[in-house]
Scaffold this motif. Structure first.
Motif, PDB file in Angstrom:
ATOM      1  N   ILE A   1       0.842  -1.191   0.000  1.00  0.00           N
ATOM      2  CA  ILE A   1       0.000   0.000   0.000  1.00  0.00           C
ATOM      3  C   ILE A   1       0.875   1.238   0.000  1.00  0.00           C
ATOM      4  O   ILE A   1       1.911   1.282   0.687  1.00  0.00           O
ATOM      5  N   CYS A   2       0.487   2.240  -0.779  1.00  0.00           N
ATOM      6  CA  CYS A   2       1.232   3.500  -0.873  1.00  0.00           C
ATOM      7  C   CYS A   2       0.500   4.561  -0.041  1.00  0.00           C
ATOM      8  O   CYS A   2      -0.687   4.827  -0.264  1.00  0.00           O
ATOM      9  N   ILE A   3       1.244   5.154   0.905  1.00  0.00           N
ATOM     10  CA  ILE A   3       0.673   6.131   1.830  1.00  0.00           C
ATOM     11  C   ILE A   3       1.497   7.405   1.793  1.00  0.00           C
ATOM     12  O   ILE A   3       2.737   7.352   1.730  1.00  0.00           O
ATOM     13  N   SER A   4       0.830   8.550   1.856  1.00  0.00           N
ATOM     14  CA  SER A   4       1.513   9.844   1.931  1.00  0.00           C
ATOM     15  C   SER A   4       1.201  10.482   3.284  1.00  0.00           C
ATOM     16  O   SER A   4       0.038  10.524   3.710  1.00  0.00           O
ATOM     17  N   LEU A   5       2.253  10.969   3.959  1.00  0.00           N
ATOM     18  CA  LEU A   5       2.113  11.634   5.252  1.00  0.00           C
ATOM     19  C   LEU A   5       2.559  13.089   5.147  1.00  0.00           C
ATOM     20  O   LEU A   5       3.560  13.388   4.484  1.00  0.00           O
TER      21      LEU A   5
ATOM     22  N   ILE B   1      -4.296   8.028   1.596  1.00  0.00           N
ATOM     23  CA  ILE B   1      -4.242   6.635   1.111  1.00  0.00           C
ATOM     24  C   ILE B   1      -4.286   6.712  -0.410  1.00  0.00           C
ATOM     25  O   ILE B   1      -5.324   6.996  -1.006  1.00  0.00           O
ATOM     26  N   MET B   2      -3.154   6.474  -1.037  1.00  0.00           N
ATOM     27  CA  MET B   2      -3.041   6.681  -2.483  1.00  0.00           C
ATOM     28  C   MET B   2      -3.513   5.462  -3.288  1.00  0.00           C
ATOM     29  O   MET B   2      -4.445   5.548  -4.070  1.00  0.00           O
TER      30      MET B   2
ATOM     31  N   LYS C   1      -8.966   8.513  17.102  1.00  0.00           N
ATOM     32  CA  LYS C   1      -9.873   8.768  15.983  1.00  0.00           C
ATOM     33  C   LYS C   1      -9.680   7.678  14.939  1.00  0.00           C
ATOM     34  O   LYS C   1      -8.575   7.145  14.772  1.00  0.00           O
ATOM     35  N   LYS C   2     -10.774   7.327  14.208  1.00  0.00           N
ATOM     36  CA  LYS C   2     -10.656   6.348  13.133  1.00  0.00           C
ATOM     37  C   LYS C   2     -11.463   6.803  11.920  1.00  0.00           C
ATOM     38  O   LYS C   2     -12.513   7.427  12.049  1.00  0.00           O
ATOM     39  N   LYS C   3     -10.937   6.480  10.743  1.00  0.00           N
ATOM     40  CA  LYS C   3     -11.595   6.843   9.481  1.00  0.00           C
ATOM     41  C   LYS C   3     -11.362   5.714   8.483  1.00  0.00           C
ATOM     42  O   LYS C   3     -10.484   4.865   8.668  1.00  0.00           O
TER      43      LYS C   3
ATOM     44  N   GLU D   1      -7.389   9.194  -1.311  1.00  0.00           N
ATOM     45  CA  GLU D   1      -8.291   9.830  -0.352  1.00  0.00           C
ATOM     46  C   GLU D   1      -7.484  10.314   0.856  1.00  0.00           C
ATOM     47  O   GLU D   1      -6.653   9.577   1.389  1.00  0.00           O
ATOM     48  N   SER D   2      -7.724  11.571   1.255  1.00  0.00           N
ATOM     49  CA  SER D   2      -6.971  12.195   2.345  1.00  0.00           C
ATOM     50  C   SER D   2      -7.818  12.315   3.609  1.00  0.00           C
ATOM     51  O   SER D   2      -9.033  12.564   3.536  1.00  0.00           O
ATOM     52  N   PHE D   3      -7.143  12.197   4.758  1.00  0.00           N
ATOM     53  CA  PHE D   3      -7.802  12.295   6.059  1.00  0.00           C
ATOM     54  C   PHE D   3      -6.904  13.122   6.983  1.00  0.00           C
ATOM     55  O   PHE D   3      -5.685  12.905   7.023  1.00  0.00           O
ATOM     56  N   SER D   4      -7.518  14.051   7.708  1.00  0.00           N
ATOM     57  CA  SER D   4      -6.760  14.937   8.595  1.00  0.00           C
ATOM     58  C   SER D   4      -7.050  14.624  10.058  1.00  0.00           C
ATOM     59  O   SER D   4      -8.183  14.290  10.423  1.00  0.00           O
ATOM     60  N   PHE D   5      -6.000  14.749  10.872  1.00  0.00           N
ATOM     61  CA  PHE D   5      -6.103  14.510  12.314  1.00  0.00           C
ATOM     62  C   PHE D   5      -5.415  15.664  13.047  1.00  0.00           C
ATOM     63  O   PHE D   5      -4.361  16.143  12.599  1.00  0.00           O
TER      64      PHE D   5
END
Length: 415
Positions: free
Chosen positions: A269-273, A286-287, A317-319, A334-338
């Motif tokens: 899985i490819c992830i961007s932080l 989550i790319m 928190k969970k998404k 899809e992007s998610f902010s915390f």
């Protein structure tokens, strides 16, 4: 008379003339002696001439002497080598032959002794193998709830486990699952530095009694290692058709050496932080994923991703992403902010789980990974790169791991 006197006078006149040749010979003798001393005169002359020429050279006399000595040594070495090659070869064949005959005699004499020793070595090897097979023992319990169709497995304790760490201890935990499906895997908590751990944990498999006979219960004891793959200490294989489940059972069994399981490929899985320290905002994108494990009967999956932000084992928190139907290579983007304050960013964990969506039953986890506090390898490097590059997105591919392995790493305290 006159004639006689004249003759006498003539003789007398002739007598004094005899020494004249002697006097004349003296120079001849002198000339001869002079020619005898002439070679020594030439030698001295040549010596003086050589010394004069030597004195005119720009090299000092001691250097010339040193050169002469070196040349003489080289010549001596050359002569010695030639002598050794020419005269030394004749003696070698005799020694070689004597050595060969001696070896043949010894080999013949040693054949009888070798046969006797082989039996002793085999016996010693068998004894060593038996000693090495002592991996420890495990106490477990089995019971079946016929009302709720539940197999209840209890992992109680272990004794005399093999030491797997350098310090002479182990960090054991137990994996529990049924073959051949492996749909559900459980594992106990890790007991730190303990060769006689007490677990007292219970696990439940919901399975009809009619299907239980074809299953095999596997109990695998592992040594936990945060920095490398976990090592198997030993295992138990319990065919369920050989167990009487009419009444609860509890027993000890010796662990057997288990075959190492090949790591099942679950996908990547490819992830961007991205983290903004001034705003205290963490963004996880989550790319995409690729080569996911096939979970459905048709050879595909319906993947989606669940993101959990947690600290000290508590979910903050969970998404989750949308579900991508019938694909093993989904594209999300899809992007998610915390909201994570700067003073807390080093203490949180981001746990990523890829699930296969199921309409009828529960969603099955495909694989898992995590970053942040306690992470190692790629997870640690990705988190460090994000902190080193504030306000900039940092992308990284992560290999998905089995859920139980990641859960154990998340719960474990960093050493």
């Amino acid at each position: 008379m006159r004639l006689v006197s004249v003759g006498v006078r003539a003789r007398r006149a002739a007598e004094p003339s005899e020494p004249e040749p002697e006097e004349a010979t003296e120079p001849v003798h002198h000339e001869h002696s002079h020619t005898e001393h002439h070679p020594s005169h030439d030698y001295n002359h040549m010596k003086n001439k050589f010394m004069n020429e030597l004195g005119r050279l720009p090299i000092p006399v001691w250097a010339v002497a040193a050169i002469v000595v070196v040349v003489l040594v080289l010549v001596a070495c050359f002569i010695f080598c030639v002598f050794k090659k020419c005269f030394g070869k004749k003696k070698k064949p005799k020694k070689v032959r004597e050595g060969k005959t001696g070896r043949r005699r010894k080999a013949k004499e040693g054949e009888g002794e070798a046969g006797e020793k082989e039996g002793e070595v085999k016996k010693e090897g068998e004894e060593e193998e038996k000693e090495q097979e002592k991996l420890g023992k495990l106490e477990f319990s089995l019971d079946y709830n016929f009302t709720d169709c539940q197999l209840i497995v209890g992992i109680l304790q272990a004794q005399d486990l093999a030491a797997m760490d350098m310090g002479g201890t182990s960090d054991p935990y137990v994996k529990v699952f049924l073959l051949p499906d492996k749909k559900k895997k459980y594992e106990t908590k890790v007991q730190r530095k303990n060769l006689c751990p007490v677990f007292n944990e219970t696990f439940i498999f919901k399975i009809p009694y009619a299907e239980l006979g074809g299953k095999t219960l596997i109990l695998q004891v592992y040594d936990f290692d945060r920095f490398s793959k976990h090592d198997m200490i030993g295992e138990l294989k319990i065919p369920m058709n050989s167990v009487d489940l009419g009444q609860p059972m509890q027993q000890w069994r010796d662990l057997e050496s288990g075959e190492k399981e090949e790591q099942e490929k679950l996908g990547d899985i490819c992830i961007s932080l991205r983290y903004v320290p001034t705003a205290g905002k963490l963004t996880v994108n989550i790319m995409e994923a690729k080569n996911l494990k096939k979970m459905d009967v048709g050879g595909l999956s319906d993947p989606f991703v669940k993101i959990v932000l947690q600290q000290n084992g508590k979910r903050i928190k969970k998404k989750k992403t949308t579900v991508k139907k019938n694909t093993l290579n989904p594209y999300f983007n899809e992007s998610f902010s915390f909201d994570v304050p700067f003073e807390q960013i080093q203490k949180v964990q981001v746990v990523i789980t890829v699930f296969d969506y199921d309409k009828l039953g529960s969603n099955d986890p495909i694989g898992k990974t995590f970053m942040g506090y306690g992470a190692t390898g790629v997870g640690l490097r990705h988190w460090s790169d994000m902190l080193a590059n504030p306000r900039r997105p940092v992308a990284q591919w992560h290999t998905l791991l089995p859920e139980e392995e990641v859960d154990a790493a998340v719960k474990a305290k960093p050493r």
